[in-house]
Design a protein around this motif. Structure first.
Motif, short mmCIF file in Angstrom:
data_model
loop_
_atom_site.label_atom_id
_atom_site.label_comp_id
_atom_site.label_asym_id
_atom_site.label_seq_id
_atom_site.Cartn_x
_atom_site.Cartn_y
_atom_site.Cartn_z
N LEU A 10 0.89 -1.21 0.18
CA LEU A 10 -0.19 0.17 0.07
C LEU A 10 0.70 1.22 0.00
O LEU A 10 0.38 2.21 -0.64
CB LEU A 10 -0.89 -0.05 1.32
CG LEU A 10 -2.15 -1.00 1.22
CD1 LEU A 10 -2.77 -0.96 2.51
CD2 LEU A 10 -3.07 -0.84 0.00
N ALA A 11 1.61 1.22 0.88
CA ALA A 11 2.85 2.22 0.86
C ALA A 11 3.49 2.71 -0.58
O ALA A 11 3.51 3.63 -1.11
CB ALA A 11 4.04 2.17 1.90
N MET A 12 3.98 1.59 -1.19
CA MET A 12 4.58 1.42 -2.51
C MET A 12 3.40 2.36 -3.58
O MET A 12 3.91 3.11 -4.46
CB MET A 12 5.16 0.34 -3.08
CG MET A 12 5.71 0.74 -4.22
SD MET A 12 6.74 -1.21 -4.20
CE MET A 12 5.61 -2.20 -4.82
N SER A 13 2.18 1.90 -3.47
CA SER A 13 1.46 2.18 -4.13
C SER A 13 1.00 3.74 -4.05
O SER A 13 0.86 4.42 -5.02
CB SER A 13 -0.22 1.53 -4.31
OG SER A 13 -1.09 1.99 -4.87
N ARG A 14 1.10 4.17 -2.98
CA ARG A 14 0.75 5.55 -2.40
C ARG A 14 1.82 6.28 -2.92
O ARG A 14 1.60 7.39 -3.55
CB ARG A 14 0.37 5.74 -1.11
CG ARG A 14 -0.73 5.38 -0.58
CD ARG A 14 -0.72 5.35 1.04
NE ARG A 14 -1.68 4.82 1.54
CZ ARG A 14 -1.55 3.83 2.50
NH1 ARG A 14 -0.47 3.54 3.08
NH2 ARG A 14 -2.46 3.00 2.95
N SER A 15 3.11 6.00 -2.93
CA SER A 15 4.14 6.60 -3.36
C SER A 15 4.29 6.58 -4.82
O SER A 15 4.85 7.66 -5.58
CB SER A 15 5.50 6.09 -2.91
OG SER A 15 5.83 4.84 -3.36
N ASP A 16 3.56 5.76 -5.58
CA ASP A 16 3.55 5.96 -7.23
C ASP A 16 2.42 6.74 -7.51
O ASP A 16 2.18 6.85 -8.70
CB ASP A 16 3.04 4.48 -7.64
CG ASP A 16 4.48 3.37 -7.67
OD1 ASP A 16 5.49 3.98 -7.41
OD2 ASP A 16 4.17 2.26 -7.85
N MET B 177 -8.08 10.77 3.55
CA MET B 177 -7.94 9.88 4.91
C MET B 177 -8.23 8.19 4.45
O MET B 177 -7.53 7.53 4.95
CB MET B 177 -9.09 10.20 5.58
CG MET B 177 -8.73 11.62 6.41
SD MET B 177 -10.12 11.95 7.63
CE MET B 177 -9.62 10.94 8.95
N ALA B 178 -8.97 7.95 3.48
CA ALA B 178 -9.18 6.50 2.90
C ALA B 178 -7.73 6.17 2.35
O ALA B 178 -7.42 5.05 2.58
CB ALA B 178 -10.57 6.62 2.07
N THR B 179 -7.03 6.98 1.48
CA THR B 179 -6.09 6.57 0.81
C THR B 179 -4.82 6.25 1.86
O THR B 179 -4.25 5.29 1.80
CB THR B 179 -5.49 7.98 -0.09
OG1 THR B 179 -6.54 7.78 -1.20
CG2 THR B 179 -4.06 7.36 -0.62
N ASN B 180 -5.04 6.88 3.09
CA ASN B 180 -3.96 6.63 3.99
C ASN B 180 -4.39 5.68 5.22
O ASN B 180 -3.92 5.80 6.34
CB ASN B 180 -3.40 8.03 4.71
CG ASN B 180 -2.82 8.74 3.41
OD1 ASN B 180 -1.78 8.43 3.37
ND2 ASN B 180 -3.26 9.94 2.94
N GLY B 181 -5.35 5.06 4.94
CA GLY B 181 -5.98 3.95 5.66
C GLY B 181 -6.46 4.56 7.03
O GLY B 181 -6.71 3.96 8.12
N GLN B 182 -7.34 5.76 7.02
CA GLN B 182 -7.63 6.20 8.11
C GLN B 182 -9.36 6.21 7.98
O GLN B 182 -10.01 7.09 8.55
CB GLN B 182 -7.39 7.73 8.30
CG GLN B 182 -5.73 7.62 8.65
CD GLN B 182 -5.50 9.15 8.69
OE1 GLN B 182 -5.71 9.96 7.60
NE2 GLN B 182 -4.51 9.65 9.32
N SER B 183 -10.03 5.13 7.32
CA SER B 183 -11.27 5.24 7.21
C SER B 183 -12.18 4.94 8.33
O SER B 183 -13.23 5.37 8.39
CB SER B 183 -11.82 4.02 6.06
OG SER B 183 -11.17 4.42 4.84
N ASN B 184 -11.48 4.11 9.31
CA ASN B 184 -12.06 4.05 10.37
C ASN B 184 -12.28 5.06 11.40
O ASN B 184 -13.42 5.02 12.16
CB ASN B 184 -11.08 2.62 11.39
CG ASN B 184 -9.71 3.11 11.44
OD1 ASN B 184 -9.34 4.02 10.89
ND2 ASN B 184 -9.20 2.74 12.61
N GLN B 185 -11.46 6.08 11.19
CA GLN B 185 -11.62 7.35 11.83
C GLN B 185 -12.80 8.02 11.51
O GLN B 185 -13.56 8.61 12.16
CB GLN B 185 -10.27 8.22 11.61
CG GLN B 185 -9.24 7.55 12.54
CD GLN B 185 -7.83 8.46 12.35
OE1 GLN B 185 -8.03 9.39 11.78
NE2 GLN B 185 -6.79 7.99 12.61
N LEU B 186 -13.03 7.94 10.03
CA LEU B 186 -14.25 8.44 9.49
C LEU B 186 -15.57 7.69 9.93
O LEU B 186 -16.34 8.33 10.37
CB LEU B 186 -14.07 8.41 8.07
CG LEU B 186 -13.13 9.10 7.38
CD1 LEU B 186 -12.92 8.80 5.91
CD2 LEU B 186 -13.29 10.60 7.75
#
Length: 85
Positions: free
Chosen positions: A26-32, A70-79
């Motif tokens: 996921l981190a690699m995908s975000r960096s791309d 936030m979803a892209t960075n794995g923070q959907s649970n916070q939402l």
């Protein structure tokens, strides 16, 4: 690969017990430069309206942008917590 193929691949890794590298992938995908679109997030327009109001944002579009981020960075649970889901 498209979103569906990515989800299937992640699901297969989890089922095979090799999901440990998912955070790195996921981190690699975000960096791309890959990111969630609002339609990918599972939230709807009324959620964005509520969050725009709660966050005192200028528009629903601003809330949708923040939801995507936030979803892209794995923070959907916070939402989910903010919205009471």
């Amino acid at each position: 690969m498209d979103i569906w193929q990515g989800k299937v691949g992640i699901g297969e890794k989890i089922l095979m017990g090799i999901g440990g590298n998912i955070p790195d992938a996921l981190a690699m995908s975000r960096s791309d430069g890959n990111k969630c679109s609002f339609g990918d997030t599972g939230f709807d327009y009324s959620d964005a309206e509520r969050l725009a109001s709660l966050w005192s944002l200028g528009s629903v579009e601003d809330a949708k942008d923040k939801i995507e981020y936030m979803a892209t960075n794995g923070q959907s649970n916070q939402l989910d917590q903010i919205l009471g889901y």
